[in-house]
Design a protein around this motif. Structure first.
Motif, short mmCIF file in Angstrom:
data_model
loop_
_atom_site.label_atom_id
_atom_site.label_comp_id
_atom_site.label_asym_id
_atom_site.label_seq_id
_atom_site.Cartn_x
_atom_site.Cartn_y
_atom_site.Cartn_z
N LEU A 50 -18.75 43.74 65.01
CA LEU A 50 -18.59 43.37 66.42
C LEU A 50 -18.64 41.85 66.59
CD1 LEU A 50 -20.56 46.24 68.23
CD2 LEU A 50 -18.10 45.94 68.02
N ILE A 51 -19.44 41.17 65.78
CA ILE A 51 -19.45 39.70 65.86
C ILE A 51 -18.12 39.15 65.34
CG2 ILE A 51 -20.57 37.58 65.09
CD1 ILE A 51 -23.21 39.15 65.00
N ARG A 52 -17.60 39.76 64.29
CA ARG A 52 -16.31 39.30 63.74
C ARG A 52 -15.21 39.43 64.80
NH1 ARG A 52 -15.63 38.48 58.64
NH2 ARG A 52 -17.20 39.97 57.96
N ILE A 53 -15.25 40.55 65.52
CA ILE A 53 -14.28 40.73 66.61
C ILE A 53 -14.44 39.60 67.62
CG2 ILE A 53 -13.83 42.16 68.66
CD1 ILE A 53 -14.15 44.62 66.83
N GLY A 54 -15.69 39.29 67.96
CA GLY A 54 -15.96 38.19 68.90
C GLY A 54 -15.34 36.90 68.40
N ALA A 55 -15.55 36.62 67.10
CA ALA A 55 -15.03 35.37 66.53
C ALA A 55 -13.51 35.36 66.61
CB ALA A 55 -15.51 35.23 65.09
N GLU A 56 -12.91 36.52 66.41
CA GLU A 56 -11.44 36.57 66.43
C GLU A 56 -10.86 36.38 67.83
OE1 GLU A 56 -10.20 40.12 64.37
OE2 GLU A 56 -11.15 39.44 62.51
N VAL A 57 -11.66 36.70 68.86
CA VAL A 57 -11.13 36.50 70.21
C VAL A 57 -11.61 35.18 70.83
CG1 VAL A 57 -10.81 38.97 70.62
CG2 VAL A 57 -12.89 37.87 71.40
N GLY A 58 -12.36 34.38 70.10
CA GLY A 58 -12.66 33.05 70.62
C GLY A 58 -14.11 32.60 70.61
#
Ligand code: SAM
Ligand code: SF4
Length: 325
Positions: A50-58
């Motif tokens: 979920l943090i990786r997803i966050g990083a990918e969206v900004g």
């Protein structure tokens, strides 16, 4: 990543646990809370996804919190994974520092850059009363270990509570004279079952500031821009700074660029409102990574503006230990 009001979202606060080794009066009700069953909490791989997803969206900055983040198993490995993610340029942690004596060094080596340490008083008896049994010396040892490990800058956070530590603010602010630390005073916020207690005991920043200036001299403004939630000042000849975070008397919603991920995998859109988007359940149901990412992005866009403390309304679903401050 911009929200519907054009605010840029860069910060993600991730609660890694709802457990804690202290029981602060403003964070937990006197009779405790019921902890979530382990099965409802994010596992290490889910948290990292979920943090990786966050990083990918900004998301660019991740702050670990809780509960007390240092009581989570595998914290050092989790930090190492986050610090290595493309796009993440800052990994920090908010902690009571009780366990930093042994964890500061390995955390720093894993990529943790800095810590905010919560400390409400320098009086051991008062400390035990606010934390319902904590030992001040553990925190002081933890702070020393954080400095040795190079976790910089060190920020201290104190919640000011009437009839608990309202006079301790002077000694705390004085720490900024000899140390290159940011000592910040936070207005106590009402949540759930500690709502009445917090409303009765809140001391606004103006009163805290006046008390500090009366004892230690004028506070010269350093940064009042609102880019940081703290308005910062400097005491005469001080190495460090003194800051005031005033969510109750001066909401800083206009510049807020922050999202929260709760330990049970919900994206919380505002600290002071109960709007949340469940990401963990879809992830476990087998939704694709791309679909969960879309949920993240859409929820972030929906971020609300303005909280309801001014109307004497406050969030009811969770107290701070369950949200992640
Ligand atoms: N256990 C860690 C700690 O104490 O730093 C991290 C979690 S704690 C919930 C994060 C921050 O929230 C702490 O600085 C704490 O003082 C603050 N906090 C907790 N309850 C609060 C309240 N009712 N109003 C304002 N700040 C609060
Ligand atoms: Fe624990 Fe931090 Fe809450 Fe205190 S403020 S009870 S240390 S989570």
């Amino acid at each position: 990543m911009l929200d519907q009001y054009g605010r840029r979202i860069r910060d993600l606060r991730v609660s890694v646990t709802d457990r804690c080794n202290l029981r602060c009066v403003y964070c937990m009700p006197a009779d405790g809370i019921s902890f979530r069953p382990a099965a409802e909490l994010m596992q290490d791989d889910e948290l990292v996804s979920l943090i990786r997803i966050g990083a990918e969206v900004g998301v660019e900055k991740v702050r670990l919190t809780g509960g007390e983040p240092t009581v989570r198993a595998n914290l050092v490995d989790i930090v190492r994974e986050i610090a290595a993610m493309p796009g993440i340029r800052d990994v920090s942690m908010t902690t009571n520092a009780v366990l930093l004596g042994r964890l500061a060094e390995p955390l720093a080596r894993a990529g943790l850059r800095r810590v905010n340490v919560s400390l409400d008083t320098l009086d051991p008896t008062q400390f035990a009363r606010i934390t319902r049994g904590g030992r001040l010396q553990d925190v002081l040892d933890g702070l020393a270990a954080a400095e040795r490990a190079g976790l910089r800058p060190i920020k201290l956070n104190a919640v000011v509570v009437r009839n608990f530590n309202d006079h301790a603010v002077v000694d705390l602010a004085a720490l900024s004279i000899d140390h290159d630390w940011d000592v910040r005073f936070i207005e106590m916020m009402p949540f759930g079952t500690v709502g009445d207690f917090a409303e009765a005991g809140v001391i606004n920043s103006e009163e805290t500031m006046a008390r500090i200036e009366a004892a230690l001299g004028p506070l010269a403004p350093v940064d009042l821009s609102g880019e940081d939630p703290a308005r910062t000042y400097r005491l005469p000849n001080a190495k460090g700074k003194v800051g005031f975070i005033s969510p109750v008397s001066e909401p800083f919603c206009a510049k807020c660029g922050r999202l929260r991920l709760t330990m049970d995998g919900k994206l919380r859109l505002c600290l002071l409102r109960d709007d949340e988007e469940d990401l963990l359940t879809p992830l476990r149901r087998g939704e694709s990574y791309e679909q969960v990412k879309e949920r993240f992005r859409a929820a972030a866009f929906r971020r609300p503006f303005g909280h309801a403390l001014a109307k004497r309304l406050y969030p009811h679903q969770r107290v701070m230990i369950q949200i992640g401050g």
